[in-house]
Design an enzyme around this catalytic site. Structure first.
Site, mmCIF file in Angstrom:
data_model
loop_
_atom_site.group_PDB
_atom_site.id
_atom_site.type_symbol
_atom_site.label_atom_id
_atom_site.label_comp_id
_atom_site.label_asym_id
_atom_site.label_seq_id
_atom_site.Cartn_x
_atom_site.Cartn_y
_atom_site.Cartn_z
ATOM 1 N N ARG A 264 -14.927 -3.860 -5.633
ATOM 2 C CA ARG A 264 -14.833 -4.753 -4.475
ATOM 3 C C ARG A 264 -13.648 -5.697 -4.609
ATOM 4 O O ARG A 264 -13.701 -6.853 -4.201
ATOM 5 C CB ARG A 264 -16.117 -5.567 -4.308
ATOM 6 C CG ARG A 264 -17.378 -4.749 -4.119
ATOM 7 C CD ARG A 264 -17.357 -4.019 -2.800
ATOM 8 N NE ARG A 264 -18.667 -3.459 -2.449
ATOM 9 C CZ ARG A 264 -18.887 -2.719 -1.370
ATOM 10 N NH1 ARG A 264 -17.893 -2.439 -0.546
ATOM 11 N NH2 ARG A 264 -20.088 -2.243 -1.104
ATOM 12 N N GLY B 63 -17.157 -0.874 -22.526
ATOM 13 C CA GLY B 63 -16.482 -0.852 -21.244
ATOM 14 C C GLY B 63 -17.026 -1.958 -20.361
ATOM 15 O O GLY B 63 -18.213 -2.296 -20.444
ATOM 16 N N LEU B 64 -16.172 -2.519 -19.520
ATOM 17 C CA LEU B 64 -16.561 -3.662 -18.701
ATOM 18 C C LEU B 64 -16.577 -3.269 -17.228
ATOM 19 O O LEU B 64 -15.618 -2.676 -16.726
ATOM 20 C CB LEU B 64 -15.582 -4.820 -18.914
ATOM 21 C CG LEU B 64 -15.847 -6.089 -18.092
ATOM 22 C CD1 LEU B 64 -17.197 -6.697 -18.467
ATOM 23 C CD2 LEU B 64 -14.726 -7.098 -18.289
ATOM 24 N N VAL B 65 -17.669 -3.591 -16.542
ATOM 25 C CA VAL B 65 -17.795 -3.406 -15.099
ATOM 26 C C VAL B 65 -17.804 -4.796 -14.479
ATOM 27 O O VAL B 65 -18.726 -5.586 -14.712
ATOM 28 C CB VAL B 65 -19.068 -2.625 -14.719
ATOM 29 C CG1 VAL B 65 -19.171 -2.474 -13.218
ATOM 30 C CG2 VAL B 65 -19.069 -1.268 -15.402
ATOM 31 N N ASP C 271 -14.329 -0.141 -3.803
ATOM 32 C CA ASP C 271 -15.577 0.581 -3.575
ATOM 33 C C ASP C 271 -16.769 -0.163 -4.174
ATOM 34 O O ASP C 271 -16.632 -1.124 -4.933
ATOM 35 C CB ASP C 271 -15.496 1.981 -4.198
ATOM 36 C CG ASP C 271 -14.583 2.898 -3.405
ATOM 37 O OD1 ASP C 271 -14.253 2.536 -2.264
ATOM 38 O OD2 ASP C 271 -14.198 3.943 -3.940
ATOM 39 N N ASP D 71 -5.185 1.749 -8.970
ATOM 40 C CA ASP D 71 -6.058 1.840 -7.803
ATOM 41 C C ASP D 71 -6.869 3.129 -7.924
ATOM 42 O O ASP D 71 -6.538 4.020 -8.710
ATOM 43 C CB ASP D 71 -5.204 1.834 -6.536
ATOM 44 C CG ASP D 71 -6.040 1.941 -5.280
ATOM 45 O OD1 ASP D 71 -7.120 1.331 -5.242
ATOM 46 O OD2 ASP D 71 -5.616 2.634 -4.343
ATOM 47 N N ASN E 146 -2.182 -2.037 0.180
ATOM 48 C CA ASN E 146 -3.000 -3.026 -0.526
ATOM 49 C C ASN E 146 -2.691 -3.087 -2.012
ATOM 50 O O ASN E 146 -3.225 -3.942 -2.718
ATOM 51 C CB ASN E 146 -4.484 -2.724 -0.313
ATOM 52 C CG ASN E 146 -4.857 -1.344 -0.802
ATOM 53 O OD1 ASN E 146 -4.017 -0.446 -0.868
ATOM 54 N ND2 ASN E 146 -6.105 -1.146 -1.140
ATOM 55 N N THR F 141 -17.277 -12.197 -8.613
ATOM 56 C CA THR F 141 -17.459 -13.173 -9.695
ATOM 57 C C THR F 141 -16.144 -13.554 -10.367
ATOM 58 O O THR F 141 -16.162 -14.312 -11.335
ATOM 59 C CB THR F 141 -18.402 -12.595 -10.761
ATOM 60 O OG1 THR F 141 -17.781 -11.430 -11.363
ATOM 61 C CG2 THR F 141 -19.730 -12.189 -10.153
ATOM 62 N N ASP G 59 -1.049 3.587 -4.328
ATOM 63 C CA ASP G 59 -0.458 4.413 -3.282
ATOM 64 C C ASP G 59 -0.484 3.762 -1.912
ATOM 65 O O ASP G 59 0.048 4.340 -0.968
ATOM 66 C CB ASP G 59 -1.192 5.757 -3.193
ATOM 67 C CG ASP G 59 -2.566 5.608 -2.556
ATOM 68 O OD1 ASP G 59 -3.266 4.621 -2.885
ATOM 69 O OD2 ASP G 59 -2.940 6.466 -1.740
#
Length: 1429
Positions: free
Chosen positions: A1071, A1037-1039, A979, A492, A1100, A1044, A1097
């Site tokens: 998100r 790197g993957l965003v 975020d 997280d 969720n 989706t 922490d």
């Protein structure tokens, strides 16, 4: 609550007889005496009819609801039953053991598994669930029948294992028993109806229906229905950390039927005896977020309106929660003991199986197969050998008797010559003889090793956080080695990578961006100055209270928000000109920040005002009533009361600010001398709002004339403390007010001026459910809009820039009392939820237009779509929205968390229409949740955007370095956050999740086809990069946008999605919801086939923590639920590098080597026994004494491998952290492969051949002193060889020599020699305990005195270990492992951290050729440095 009010409250709730006693004391008594109330138990010789009746009723109820009964009688539906609770407040109560609610469970709890009577049978039953224990018990029973060993000797191994495990279980259960006793003997105040007063009673004696009185910071002993609170609105706050893990405060309200006792206008006396209702509620359930019940009028009791009968979860206080922000609460017990929700949800620790344990179980199955194969071979060859004798009855060493012999008995079938029967009998004999092939001691050793590993991890200073005094906690003892095989880390962001201590940094108001600068901690030093002056200058009781309050405010330790002078001056100008005008967007923006939340406000820190006897003691802080009181005891105290934190902050900042306030510039331009604003009380008696003209002005010349202070920081005269005398603290915004004729314009001596202004408390202490809300409230306070008090239907906000406090309404009668306060009534609070991602409050103006206003805050994705069409199409609205979106993007790129603030104004008709439907939804009993959610959505429509807030959540110390180390170790780090993409990407770069050279791939398309095309393009890019360089995988790197994910997980796309994930070094998912986080964890486990560690922490994160192979919880700002659901708990994210790279690496290495060693050691013993069968006709005879055979694994060869599994290190901690690539051996599972077991089996076969045939050669060829040896002497040499060879074999494994390791090996061998001498010395010819016909008397002494015996030992060790040593040396020289190369300093010039002795010893043993070149030189090589560890 004041001392007087508490005292009156006490008197109102007790009898007249006890009131006299209370009044006679100097302190107000708090409903209990110092003596403990011990209710009488049921007499032993009383009639048992009632007891039998209760037991029968409970048994019948349980039987009817049992699943088996419902399965047998499905035609009889079981209707849900209700619990009827009758209050225990009869004036002539029956004995406690005959209360009407006695049929329900009492409050005594027991979490123990055993009792004194049930411990042995129940513990044995649990241990027999292990297949290994069943196997060895079967061996014992078989030996009792066949008699291969002594009947009692064979019991020793399994008895030892079961005994050690039973002792461990008993110790753990005793700890649970002590914890239960401590809880059961806790005390609280319970209503004693016989004496009509509250008395101390132990928790275990509380019954359902009892009335309980609890004070601040007291733990709730049972699930109780809240009847009364010290708050005038019947509100109390509880901390549910012990129940659901959340440390945020939850609000609970008293039932509506008791509202008459919370009416401040017409206060009524209350006593539990006046509660004449019974409660119908649901049966005990595990759902902590649900409660259904109703009040019912008792016979002769007053009737109840329908709306007063409904009970909800907001009316219930659950066991284990803590009362907060409330002086006292009173309630009636609904559920007690094991029926409470806390106990129903108290499940034991989860059991997870590590991959190493699974591989070990497979190898144990191979050991069983090997054992069966040896037994079958021995049994078959036994029959073959017997059939070779044509005349078996004349063979002297066979015991067969001819059928015609006079000694023959037809029933003695064992003496008949039958090779088939002998083969069958030999098979079971071999099962007993070769039983040690299954390493029984392995299970016990692994348990002890893991316990010690957990203890060592908890004692590591590098994982100790001194600020909160927390060490690493292990909640799952069976997966410590899994820490060394992690391939994916799912983390997280908020609170895990960041501090989760939100600080306001920037904002966008009305389309304009305001940056601001951090405020220095000058207020803390100013408050310390206030405290020191109050204590040193004629201290009074009140001054000491205020000094303690100032010190508490100075020690809050919170970071200060940023302030923008331009925005601050705009707000000040707006408030001074227009007052509290909601039409002004700047004021509306800060008002929303201040009151659109659930922050709890306190004027002083909470403290327990009761001594152990329950008496009220004086507070060490100034009370809120004293701080707000218009009357002062002295002038000095008055002026001290007027100087509060807000002014100190403002003055300190303005003195250090390089940008003066606009009003000050105007004053200097007009030639006015320095003036100062002083607050005066209002004298109006009407309801009108005070004008801005009512401000006192003092010119500098009047100030000098009075001679109160000079500007050099020196006091000329004055007896009281007065206003702070430093000019840096006194300077405030100046004003130029020409032509104003104010009746308050005069010169005032600040030393002795007695101001009656309603000054706020020195400092407001906030408790918040969310760090974001707390940051916004503190930022609003910094700008001058200070949240002063919050009640059930109102809040108070103090405006520092004006002479007025603005009250957001309470009751209308306040108009006549506090005429300077105007307000807004809080009509509804629509709380935040994960679906809407918004929160709203609905307020009403109490003066002027009396409009109804909806204030809303939330994420931009949820606020922008609900803006009104009129606002969006207007010129002003379009500009504000456009600028705000630009600012949102800018803030997100800076890594700031953003929220949008909005509002709208309702007409009275619109509000009444919505209110009617909302109340209908709340009263709906069928689909309440859905209807309420729809009603809330209707309220949050057609809003107008006020602005945007940007909050900084700083990275924790060491996070970038930790993530970089994990990536260097080959671990794939995925960050899953809720975020925005821009914010998350910025944090990813700052935390080194993404490197500047990394090529980012973005998945943000909508639709299955669009995502499919995008996945194909990304895979082509990776393929082209791999053609150029083999290390191209590390450059991507993957965003991933969580929106989706459903398209990516579509059956048509999931294979390409998994391939893309495998080709990316780091993944950032934005998100993401808790469910989506759990889906990604399962994807990595099931499709990527990797070991996953999840760390978080908050609540969720629980789903992904529980779904991962290893779950780590951080004890952060979002409660303890993540910790309670985790396998390991720690305080900071940076500790993860030490946990994985150091302790995980060690744990896996140690356990892998230990397990393989146990397999080797036991197999070697079995093969030695099997080779002996070749020379004794496969008769299952064992040459080794049964005593040695049984204790061989339990005593003589158990301690060294145990210490090896706890202490050995193949590399030091510093080296493992400096070279994270060393973690790859565990991550790739190189220490324990599928063939590792068979390599050890081959080594065991070779060493067993060497041991046996050297013994055979020495015994039969050289002989002892020229005579043939007997079987026991032969076996004694065998067992001695085995112990010596096993010990030296383990020495080859040791990489980190310590004194415990050395002495354990030395003393184990020495212990064998001593025991052998003592045992053989006690054995005589009449020894029958081992069930052997010829006891081994004086065998050890004879063997130890022979030179051949010692020669055989030396030769055996050399020949047994030579192949492994040579093979290891060749491999380590030709292709050394990464760890060895690093330790020898052959790679990248890495410096070693071991001592010279350890380094050279390990190098020479593992790679003699290379070490001879590098290490063993007269000149000290650069790769050897002194011990650091």
């Amino acid at each position: 609550m004041s001392k007087k009010s508490v005292g009156s409250d006490v008197e109102a709730s007790t009898s007249n007889s006890s009131s006299a006693l209370y009044d006679s004391t100097s302190k107000g008594h708090h409903r209990r005496t110092s003596s403990l109330w011990v209710p009488p138990t049921r007499p032993i010789f009383s009639s048992p009819t009632q007891v039998f009746k209760e037991k029968a009723e409970n048994g019948g109820r349980i039987l009817k609801t049992h699943p088996v009964t419902r399965w047998l009688f499905p035609s009889q539906p079981i209707l849900p039953q209700q619990r009827i609770v009758v209050p225990n407040n009869q004036k002539e109560p029956p004995p406690r053991y005959e209360q009407p609610n006695r049929k329900y469970c009492g409050n005594r709890i027991s979490t123990t598994k055993y009792s004194v009577l049930t411990f042995i049978p129940k513990n044995l039953f649990e241990q027999l669930h292990r297949a290994a224990n069943l196997y060895f018990i079967f061996i014992v029973i078989l030996n009792m029948i066949i008699g291969a060993f002594g009947k009692y000797i064979s019991v020793m191994p399994i008895a030892f294992v079961l005994g050690i495990t039973a002792i461990k279980d008993a110790f753990e259960d005793y700890r649970r028993y002590k914890s239960d006793q401590k809880i059961n003997h806790s005390t609280c105040r319970v209503w004693d109806a016989s004496q009509q007063r509250y008395r101390k009673l132990e928790w275990q004696n509380i019954l359902v229906g009892d009335f309980v009185h609890l004070s601040h910071d007291e733990i709730i002993p049972a699930d109780i229905l809240l009847l009364r609170s010290s708050d005038v609105n019947g509100v109390c706050y509880v901390e549910t950390c012990n129940l659901d893990g959340e440390s945020n405060l939850k609000q609970r309200t008293a039932i509506r039927a008791m509202g008459k006792y919370h009416n401040s206008n017409v206060p009524l006396e209350y006593s539990p005896s006046e509660f004449n209702y019974r409660i119908a509620c649901e049966q005990p359930t595990t759902d902590v977020y649900k409660f259904e019940g109703r009040l019912e009028a008792m016979e002769g009791g007053p009737p109840l309106a329908r709306e007063f009968t409904i009970l909800a979860k907001e009316n219930v206080l659950l066991r284990g929660c803590v009362v907060k922000n409330t002086d006292f609460v009173e309630g009636i017990v609904l559920y007690a003991g094991k029926d409470t929700k806390a106990m129903l949800n108290n499940s034991g620790p989860r059991y997870k199986r590590s991959s190493l344990e699974k591989m070990t179980n497979i190898d144990i199955l191979w050991s069983v197969c090997t054992l069966l194969a040896l037994c079958v071979i021995g049994a078959v060859l036994s029959g073959v050998w017997l059939r070779n004798y044509s005349a078996p009855y004349i063979v002297p060493f066979l015991v067969f008797i001819p059928p015609n012999s006079t000694y023959h008995n037809n029933n003695d079938s064992q003496y008949k010559y039958s090779p088939s029967y002998e083969s069958w009998f030999s098979f079971w004999s071999y099962i007993i003889v070769l039983q040690v092939m299954i390493p029984i001691s392995l299970y016990v050793s692994i348990e002890f090793i893991k316990i010690f590993q957990v203890w060592f991890m908890s004692q590591d200073r590098n994982m100790y956080y001194d600020k909160v005094d927390k060490r690493l906690q292990c909640r799952a003892l069976n997966i410590t080695e899994e820490l060394g095989q992690i391939q994916y880390v799912m983390s997280d962001k908020t609170g895990t990578l960041t501090e989760n201590q939100m600080v306001f940094r920037r904002c966008s108001v009305n389309g304009s961006d305001y940056g601001g600068r951090p405020v220095l901690d000058s207020v803390d030093s100013s408050l310390e100055l206030v405290a020191s002056n109050l204590r040193s200058n004629q201290p009074t009781e009140k001054k000491l209270q205020m000094a303690a309050l100032a010190e508490a405010a100075a020690n809050t330790g919170r970071l200060r928000p940023s302030r923008d002078p331009t925005l601050e001056s705009q707000l000040a100008s707006s408030v001074l000109k227009q007052g509290a005008d909601i039409d002004d967007p700047v004021f509306a923006f800060f008002l929303t920040m201040s009151i659109c939340n659930t922050v709890v406000v306190n004027a002083k820190p909470h403290e327990d005002l009761m001594d152990p006897d329950g008496d009220i003691v004086n507070s060490r802080f100034a009370t809120e009533e004293d701080a707000l009181s218009p009357k002062r005891e002295s002038s000095s105290d008055s002026m001290t009361g007027n100087k509060y934190l807000a002014d100190v902050e403002e003055e300190s900042l303005s003195s250090n600010s390089s940008t003066p306030v606009i009003a000050e510039e105007k004053a200097s331009e007009d030639g006015f001398e320095e003036i100062e604003l002083i607050e005066f009380p209002e004298v109006k008696t009407d309801d009108t709002q005070p004008s801005d003209k009512e401000i006192g002005i003092i010119e500098k010349k009047d100030e000098e004339k009075e001679g109160s202070n000079n500007y050099n920081g020196e006091r000329k005269e004055g007896k009281g403390f007065g206003i702070l005398h430093r000019p840096s603290i006194l300077s405030v915004p100046f004003a130029k007010l020409k032509g104003i004729k104010s009746p308050f314009r005069r010169s005032v001596d600040k030393r002795s001026s007695s101001s009656d202004v309603n000054a706020p408390p020195l400092h407001s202490f906030y408790d918040s459910e969310s760090p974001d809300e707390l940051a916004l409230v503190e930022a609003a306070r910094e700008y001058g809009v200070r949240l002063l008090k919050r009640r059930f239907d109102d809040v108070i906000v103090y405006l520092r820039h004006s002479t007025r406090s603005v009250k957001y309404k309470v009751r209308e009668d306040y108009k006549g009392i506090f005429h300077v306060l105007v307000g807004f009534q809080v009509l509804h609070t629509l709380p935040f939820d994960a679906d809407r991602k918004r929160m709203s409050v609905i307020i009403r103006e109490t003066t002027g237009k009396k409009r109804i206003i909806v204030l809303t805050k939330g994420a931009d994705a949820t606020i922008l779509p609900v803006l009104s069409n009129e606002f969006c199409t207007s010129t002003r609205g379009e500009e504000i929205i456009f600028k705000s979106q630009e600012h949102l993007t800018q803030y997100a790129k800076e890594g700031l968390r953003t929220l949008c603030l909005s509002m709208k104004i309702w007409t009275e008709e619109e509000y009444l229409e919505w209110k009617e439907k909302h109340e209908e939804a709340e009263l709906d009993m069928i689909d309440k949740e859905t209807l309420v959610a729809e009603s809330v959505l209707r309220a949050e429509q057609d809003l107008e955007l006020l602005g945007v807030t940007a909050i900084e959540d700083r990275l924790q110390d060491g996070v970038p370095e930790c993530i970089h180390s994990l990536r260097e170790a080959g671990i794939r780090v995925w960050v899953l956050t809720g975020d925005k993409i821009e914010t998350a990407v910025n944090i990813a770069y700052s935390s080194r999740l993404f490197s500047p050279s990394m090529d980012l791939l973005n998945i943000g398309a909508n639709g299955v086809r669009a995502v499919s095309d995008l996945l194909g393009e990304h895979l082509k890019r990776i393929a082209r990069a791999q053609e150029v360089s083999a290390d191209a995988v590390d450059s991507f790197g993957l965003v991933l946008n969580a929106a989706t994910m459903s398209y990516c997980l579509d059956p048509h796309n999931i294979d390409r999605f998994v391939k893309l994930l495998r080709g990316c070094r780091s993944v950032l998912c934005c998100r993401a919801t808790p469910l989506q986080k759990a889906q990604l964890v399962n994807l990595a486990k099931n499709h990527l086939k990797g070991k996953v560690l999840a760390i978080g922490d908050g609540a969720n994160d629980v789903s992904m923590i529980q779904g991962a192979d290893v779950g780590v919880g951080l004890s952060g700002q979002e409660g303890m639920q993540a910790v309670m659901s985790s396998d390991f708990a720690m305080a900071r994210f940076r500790f993860l590098s030490s946990l994985l790279l150091v302790h995980g690496h060690w744990n896996y290495y140690r356990l892998a080597q230990t397990i393989l060693y146990f397999f080797y050691k036991n197999a070697m013993l079995v093969f030695v026994i099997f080779w002996y069968q070749i020379f004794n006709g496969f008769s299952a005879q064992v040459p080794i004494d049964p005593v040695y055979l049984m204790v061989y694994n339990l005593i003589f060869t158990s301690v060294p491998p145990l210490l090896f599994g706890c202490l050995d290190q193949d590399a030091s901690a510093e080296l493992l952290l400096d070279c994270p690539k060393l973690y790859g051996q565990g991550r790739l599972g190189k220490r324990y492969r599928w063939y590792s077991f068979w390599i050890n089996m081959l080594d065991a076969i070779w060493q067993s051949l060497v041991v046996y045939f050297i013994c055979y050669f020495v015994s039969c060829t050289l002989t002892y002193r020229g005579s043939n040896v007997d079987m026991w002497t032969f076996g004694h040499l065998l067992v001695t060889q085995l112990i010596i060879v096993n010990t030296f074999h383990l020495a080859l494994f040791v990489q980190y020599w310590t004194w415990p390791m050395f002495w354990s090996m030395f003393l184990s061998v020495l212990l064998f020699f001593i025991c052998a001498l003592l045992y053989n010395g006690f054995v005589t010819a009449n020894w029958t305990w081992t069930n052997v016909k010829d006891p081994p008397s004086m065998v050890s002494l004879k063997s130890f005195s022979s030179l051949e015996f010692w020669m055989a030992l030396v030769i055996s060790v050399i020949l047994c270990l030579t192949p492994r040593y040579v093979l290891t040396a060749i491999v380590n020289t030709v292709a050394p492992s990464t760890t060895l190369r690093t330790r020898l300093g052959a790679e990248d010039g890495v410096k070693k951290t071991e001592s010279r002795f350890t380094s050279c010893a390990v190098g020479c043993l593992s790679a003699p050729f290379k070490c001879a070149r590098m290490c063993c030189r007269k000149k000290k090589p650069t790769v050897h440095i002194e011990e650091v560890q």
